[in-house]
Design a protein around this motif. Structure first.
Motif, PDB file in Angstrom:
ATOM      1  N   ALA A   1      16.467  16.693  36.990  1.00  7.13           N
ATOM      2  CA  ALA A   1      16.301  18.150  36.870  1.00  7.13           C
ATOM      3  C   ALA A   1      16.257  18.569  35.403  1.00  7.13           C
ATOM      4  O   ALA A   1      15.491  19.468  35.030  1.00  7.13           O
ATOM      5  CB  ALA A   1      17.446  18.863  37.597  1.00  7.13           C
ATOM      6  N   ARG A   2      17.056  17.921  34.578  1.00  5.22           N
ATOM      7  CA  ARG A   2      17.056  18.283  33.154  1.00  5.22           C
ATOM      8  C   ARG A   2      15.743  17.919  32.481  1.00  5.22           C
ATOM      9  O   ARG A   2      15.420  18.453  31.417  1.00  5.22           O
ATOM     10  CB  ARG A   2      18.220  17.592  32.447  1.00  5.22           C
ATOM     11  N   LEU A   3      15.003  16.992  33.088  1.00  3.23           N
ATOM     12  CA  LEU A   3      13.682  16.661  32.546  1.00  3.23           C
ATOM     13  C   LEU A   3      12.601  17.554  33.142  1.00  3.23           C
ATOM     14  O   LEU A   3      11.405  17.297  32.973  1.00  3.23           O
ATOM     15  CB  LEU A   3      13.371  15.185  32.804  1.00  3.23           C
ATOM     16  N   GLY A   4      13.020  18.537  33.897  1.00  3.10           N
ATOM     17  CA  GLY A   4      12.065  19.519  34.400  1.00  3.10           C
ATOM     18  C   GLY A   4      11.578  19.270  35.808  1.00  3.10           C
ATOM     19  O   GLY A   4      10.729  20.018  36.318  1.00  3.10           O
ATOM     20  N   ALA A   5      12.090  18.225  36.469  1.00  4.67           N
ATOM     21  CA  ALA A   5      11.641  17.941  37.838  1.00  4.67           C
ATOM     22  C   ALA A   5      12.324  18.883  38.824  1.00  4.67           C
ATOM     23  O   ALA A   5      13.480  19.260  38.630  1.00  4.67           O
ATOM     24  CB  ALA A   5      11.980  16.491  38.197  1.00  4.67           C
ATOM     25  N   SER A   6      11.586  19.245  39.877  1.00  4.65           N
ATOM     26  CA  SER A   6      12.245  19.937  40.989  1.00  4.65           C
ATOM     27  C   SER A   6      12.900  18.857  41.844  1.00  4.65           C
ATOM     28  O   SER A   6      12.289  17.819  42.124  1.00  4.65           O
ATOM     29  CB  SER A   6      11.235  20.753  41.798  1.00  4.65           C
ATOM     30  N   VAL A   7      14.146  19.079  42.218  1.00  3.25           N
ATOM     31  CA  VAL A   7      14.914  18.015  42.868  1.00  3.25           C
ATOM     32  C   VAL A   7      15.611  18.535  44.116  1.00  3.25           C
ATOM     33  O   VAL A   7      16.301  19.563  44.066  1.00  3.25           O
ATOM     34  CB  VAL A   7      16.003  17.449  41.913  1.00  3.25           C
ATOM     35  N   ALA A   8      15.441  17.798  45.213  1.00  4.33           N
ATOM     36  CA  ALA A   8      16.258  18.047  46.410  1.00  4.33           C
ATOM     37  C   ALA A   8      17.157  16.840  46.601  1.00  4.33           C
ATOM     38  O   ALA A   8      16.715  15.694  46.479  1.00  4.33           O
ATOM     39  CB  ALA A   8      15.379  18.241  47.642  1.00  4.33           C
ATOM     40  N   LEU A   9      18.423  17.103  46.880  1.00  5.16           N
ATOM     41  CA  LEU A   9      19.379  16.028  47.127  1.00  5.16           C
ATOM     42  C   LEU A   9      19.900  16.193  48.553  1.00  5.16           C
ATOM     43  O   LEU A   9      20.415  17.259  48.913  1.00  5.16           O
ATOM     44  CB  LEU A   9      20.513  16.091  46.103  1.00  5.16           C
ATOM     45  N   LEU A  10      19.745  15.150  49.363  1.00  3.16           N
ATOM     46  CA  LEU A  10      20.044  15.243  50.790  1.00  3.16           C
ATOM     47  C   LEU A  10      21.202  14.331  51.154  1.00  3.16           C
ATOM     48  O   LEU A  10      21.289  13.195  50.673  1.00  3.16           O
ATOM     49  CB  LEU A  10      18.829  14.817  51.618  1.00  3.16           C
ATOM     50  N   ASP A  11      22.091  14.812  52.020  1.00  3.99           N
ATOM     51  CA  ASP A  11      23.164  13.944  52.514  1.00  3.99           C
ATOM     52  C   ASP A  11      23.359  14.162  54.001  1.00  3.99           C
ATOM     53  O   ASP A  11      23.307  15.295  54.490  1.00  3.99           O
ATOM     54  CB  ASP A  11      24.484  14.196  51.773  1.00  3.99           C
TER      55      ASP A  11
ATOM     56  N   HIS B   1      26.952  20.962  37.221  1.00  3.07           N
ATOM     57  CA  HIS B   1      25.836  20.944  36.261  1.00  3.07           C
ATOM     58  C   HIS B   1      24.501  20.747  36.976  1.00  3.07           C
ATOM     59  O   HIS B   1      23.493  21.351  36.597  1.00  3.07           O
ATOM     60  CB  HIS B   1      26.058  19.846  35.221  1.00  3.07           C
ATOM     61  N   ALA B   2      24.511  19.881  37.983  1.00  6.94           N
ATOM     62  CA  ALA B   2      23.255  19.630  38.713  1.00  6.94           C
ATOM     63  C   ALA B   2      22.779  20.907  39.399  1.00  6.94           C
ATOM     64  O   ALA B   2      21.590  21.255  39.361  1.00  6.94           O
ATOM     65  CB  ALA B   2      23.464  18.509  39.737  1.00  6.94           C
ATOM     66  N   THR B   3      23.711  21.606  40.014  1.00  4.90           N
ATOM     67  CA  THR B   3      23.345  22.833  40.722  1.00  4.90           C
ATOM     68  C   THR B   3      22.793  23.862  39.737  1.00  4.90           C
ATOM     69  O   THR B   3      21.774  24.515  39.992  1.00  4.90           O
ATOM     70  CB  THR B   3      24.574  23.387  41.480  1.00  4.90           C
ATOM     71  N   ARG B   4      23.456  23.958  38.582  1.00  9.04           N
ATOM     72  CA  ARG B   4      22.971  24.915  37.568  1.00  9.04           C
ATOM     73  C   ARG B   4      21.617  24.494  36.998  1.00  9.04           C
ATOM     74  O   ARG B   4      20.845  25.326  36.539  1.00  9.04           O
ATOM     75  CB  ARG B   4      24.004  25.073  36.458  1.00  9.04           C
ATOM     76  N   ALA B   5      21.334  23.191  37.034  1.00  9.41           N
ATOM     77  CA  ALA B   5      20.034  22.718  36.530  1.00  9.41           C
ATOM     78  C   ALA B   5      18.930  22.881  37.575  1.00  9.41           C
ATOM     79  O   ALA B   5      17.778  22.542  37.312  1.00  9.41           O
ATOM     80  CB  ALA B   5      20.141  21.248  36.110  1.00  9.41           C
ATOM     81  N   GLY B   6      19.300  23.347  38.760  1.00  9.48           N
ATOM     82  CA  GLY B   6      18.273  23.633  39.765  1.00  9.48           C
ATOM     83  C   GLY B   6      18.221  22.668  40.930  1.00  9.48           C
ATOM     84  O   GLY B   6      17.370  22.801  41.816  1.00  9.48           O
ATOM     85  N   VAL B   7      19.114  21.685  40.973  1.00  8.96           N
ATOM     86  CA  VAL B   7      19.110  20.728  42.086  1.00  8.96           C
ATOM     87  C   VAL B   7      19.508  21.454  43.373  1.00  8.96           C
ATOM     88  O   VAL B   7      20.503  22.178  43.395  1.00  8.96           O
ATOM     89  CB  VAL B   7      20.104  19.566  41.813  1.00  8.96           C
ATOM     90  N   GLN B   8      18.724  21.261  44.415  1.00  2.96           N
ATOM     91  CA  GLN B   8      19.036  21.876  45.702  1.00  2.96           C
ATOM     92  C   GLN B   8      19.654  20.821  46.607  1.00  2.96           C
ATOM     93  O   GLN B   8      19.052  19.784  46.871  1.00  2.96           O
ATOM     94  CB  GLN B   8      17.768  22.430  46.338  1.00  2.96           C
ATOM     95  N   THR B   9      20.860  21.094  47.066  1.00  2.00           N
ATOM     96  CA  THR B   9      21.570  20.135  47.912  1.00  2.00           C
ATOM     97  C   THR B   9      21.429  20.534  49.377  1.00  2.00           C
ATOM     98  O   THR B   9      21.701  21.675  49.734  1.00  2.00           O
ATOM     99  CB  THR B   9      23.063  20.100  47.534  1.00  2.00           C
ATOM    100  N   TRP B  10      21.010  19.573  50.175  1.00  2.00           N
ATOM    101  CA  TRP B  10      20.908  19.794  51.621  1.00  2.00           C
ATOM    102  C   TRP B  10      21.953  18.898  52.280  1.00  2.00           C
ATOM    103  O   TRP B  10      21.816  17.670  52.249  1.00  2.00           O
ATOM    104  CB  TRP B  10      19.546  19.386  52.162  1.00  2.00           C
TER     105      TRP B  10
END
Ligand SMILES: Cc1cc2nc3c(=O)[nH]c(=O)nc-3n(C[C@H](O)[C@H](O)[C@H](O)COP(=O)(O)OP(=O)(O)OC[C@H]3O[C@@H](n4cnc5c(N)ncnc54)[C@H](O)[C@@H]3O)c2cc1C
Length: 475
Positions: free
Chosen positions: A40-50, A153-162
């Motif tokens: 995400a810090r490199l500008g990628a849109s990221v979804a994190l799934l668990d 930090h991940a959430t603030r960087a735009g990572v979306q957690t599912w």
């Protein structure tokens, strides 16, 4: 489906989730979040799934030890360590069966990872000696705290957690082609999500999958199992279907020192032997060099009657405890009734059901050797892996800790290169597929140094996230 929305920075339900992301990370443990944050810090849109309804995986069950070498904290405590010594220790502990390139990567990047965690707010103030370490290098902190800092930090960087979102398949439309996304099962049914740049498997080990353990580690049949409910090997199996190669499967070993009452999510590990205790079996006889890796002691324990043992020690050993470090916090275990105390060895034997005469003889024999720094029976020369002189067990009160071997992580799995790209059985990269943390193999080799599982989740998770984010679009 339970989602954490980046926009709110909290746990609000997200709306309007897209069906394509640059990077999809599977697994909400430390490896997953380190990968997601870097991407995400490199500008990628990221979804994190668990698949679980909460974050954490095995990470939050862990002792919170991270193996770092040459840190400012070690220096301030007078411990002389270096990346080169860490590298040598890792290769020796792994009996040179580990992938040297991965070990080199860990040694080269671990100080940067330590500083990176510190910059996020995950600092350490405790260091202790642990299995496989020739210098105290177990930097310890609550793993829940460390993970929550990275998640924030991940959430603030735009990572979306599912959460509550199980990945069931990797999408690879062409047999030799790129992995283009994942299929997910949600309470509302199955659907596909595209990954433009890559999928990072961070699904952890398979310590809770009896069928896989029977297949790869039949010798561990009588060991306890411990891990998160999601440590079922899904990532391994999904990559297996695509032809992924495996490393270190033959070296799965349990860990010695789990209390006999421990359940699958209990962290009831205690290592009094590394502070100077001995281990005896139900016949009150020693069966190993107690300074060895707890993996090797774990194997030896499984060969004893009923696969059970007691760690036996005296007051000076007890006083070497490290309150706040779960596996070395003997006072906490004493209060919880897991460690038994008695004024004499005879009384101790009676309390735990050992033959008192044999226990006295075993301790006397050990003490006779320890007086001249020798152990004629098993060749123990130190307390822990070359560290600390032997000491006699003579000063009351005496302590017994009933324990056995537990498979708490599998330390093996998918073959990766130094960019964490998954390799297939013919040595070719599976394009677009990454693995980091407990799901990957090759790094540990034959045995394991404490703190390197959390360390590799951090270091290799970051590598995977960076490389995935830098890839060209696949879809
Ligand atoms: C009791 C115990 C003590 C330990 N102590 C230490 C220690 O002190 N130091 C150390 O270095 N290591 C320790 N370890 C090992 C270490 O904790 C793990 O190896 C490490 O946390 C693995 O991190 P990870 O992010 O790779 O996996 P995990 O933290 O296990 O996360 C994997 C996640 O993936 C999810 N998942 C799995 N399959 C799917 C799927 N199909 N779809 C979606 N999500 C999925 C799981 O639900 C899980 O949340 C310990 C382990 C245990 C159990």
């Amino acid at each position: 489906m339970n989602l954490i929305d980046s926009a709110g920075g909290g746990n609000r339900l997200a709306r309007n989730m897209g069906d394509a992301y640059d990077v999809i990370v599977v697994g909400a443990g430390l490896a997953g979040y380190c990968a997601a944050l870097e991407a995400a810090r490199l500008g990628a849109s990221v979804a994190l799934l668990d698949r679980e309804p909460q974050t954490g995986g095995a990470t939050v069950l862990s002792g919170g030890s991270f193996a770092f070498a040459g840190t400012a904290l070690q220096k301030s405590l007078g411990y002389d360590d270096s990346p080169a010594l860490l590298f040598d220790d890792l290769m020796r502990v792994g009996n040179h069966k580990n992938d040297e390139a991965l070990v080199r990567l860990y040694a080269d990047q671990q100080l940067d990872a330590y500083e990176w965690l510190a910059a996020l707010g995950a600092t350490f103030d405790k260091v202790y000696i642990a299995s496989g370490q020739s210098v105290p290098r177990g930097h310890s902190r609550s793993p829940r705290e460390v993970l929550d800092i990275v998640i924030d930090h991940a959430t603030r960087a735009g990572v979306q957690t599912w959460l509550s979102t199980r990945v069931t398949r990797l999408l690879r439309p062409e047999p030799e082609g790129t992995v283009t996304g994942v299929r997910i099962a949600t309470p509302e049914g199955e659907r596909d999500i595209a990954a433009r740049k890559g999928v990072v498997l961070a699904t952890g080990g398979f310590s809770r999958n009896d069928a896989l353990l029977e297949l790869f580690a039949p010798a561990q049949a009588s060991a306890q199992r411990m891990g998160s409910d999601g440590n079922l090997g899904d990532g391994l199996i999904m990559a297996w279907k695509l032809g992924a190669a495996f490393r270190d499967m033959g070296y799965i070993k349990g860990t010695f020192g789990s209390h006999v009452s421990a359940g699958p999510r209990d962290h009831f590990l205690s290592f009094g032997m590394y502070a100077g205790g001995i281990a005896v079996n139900l016949n009150a006889q020693r069966f190993t060099d107690e300074s060895k890796s707890y993996k090797l002691i774990g194997d030896a324990c499984l060969k004893q009657p009923e696969a059970r043992a007691f760690q036996i020690y005296d007051q000076p050993v007890f006083e070497r405890q490290r309150p706040g470090i779960p596996s070395m916090d003997f006072g906490h275990y004493l209060e919880a009734g897991r460690i038994i105390r008695a004024d004499t060895l005879d009384e101790l034997a009676g309390k735990v059901g050992l033959d008192p005469l044999q226990l006295q003889k075993t301790v006397d024999d050990y003490n006779a050797g320890a007086a001249c720094q020798q152990d004629p029976l098993f060749g123990r020369t130190h307390l822990c892996n070359g560290f600390g002189p032997l000491a006699q067990i003579t000063q009351a009160p005496f302590y017994a800790y009933p324990c056995t071997t537990v498979v708490l992580a599998t330390y093996c799995g998918l073959t990766v290169d130094v960019c964490m790209r998954v390799q297939d059985v013919f040595g070719a990269t599976i394009p677009g597929l990454y693995a980091a943390g407990g799901v990957m193999g090759g790094f540990h080799g034959e045995a394991y140094m404490t703190g390197t599982a959390n360390g590799k989740a951090t270091i290799f998770g970051r590598v995977a996230g960076r490389d995935a984010a830098a890839r060209g679009n696949a879809v």
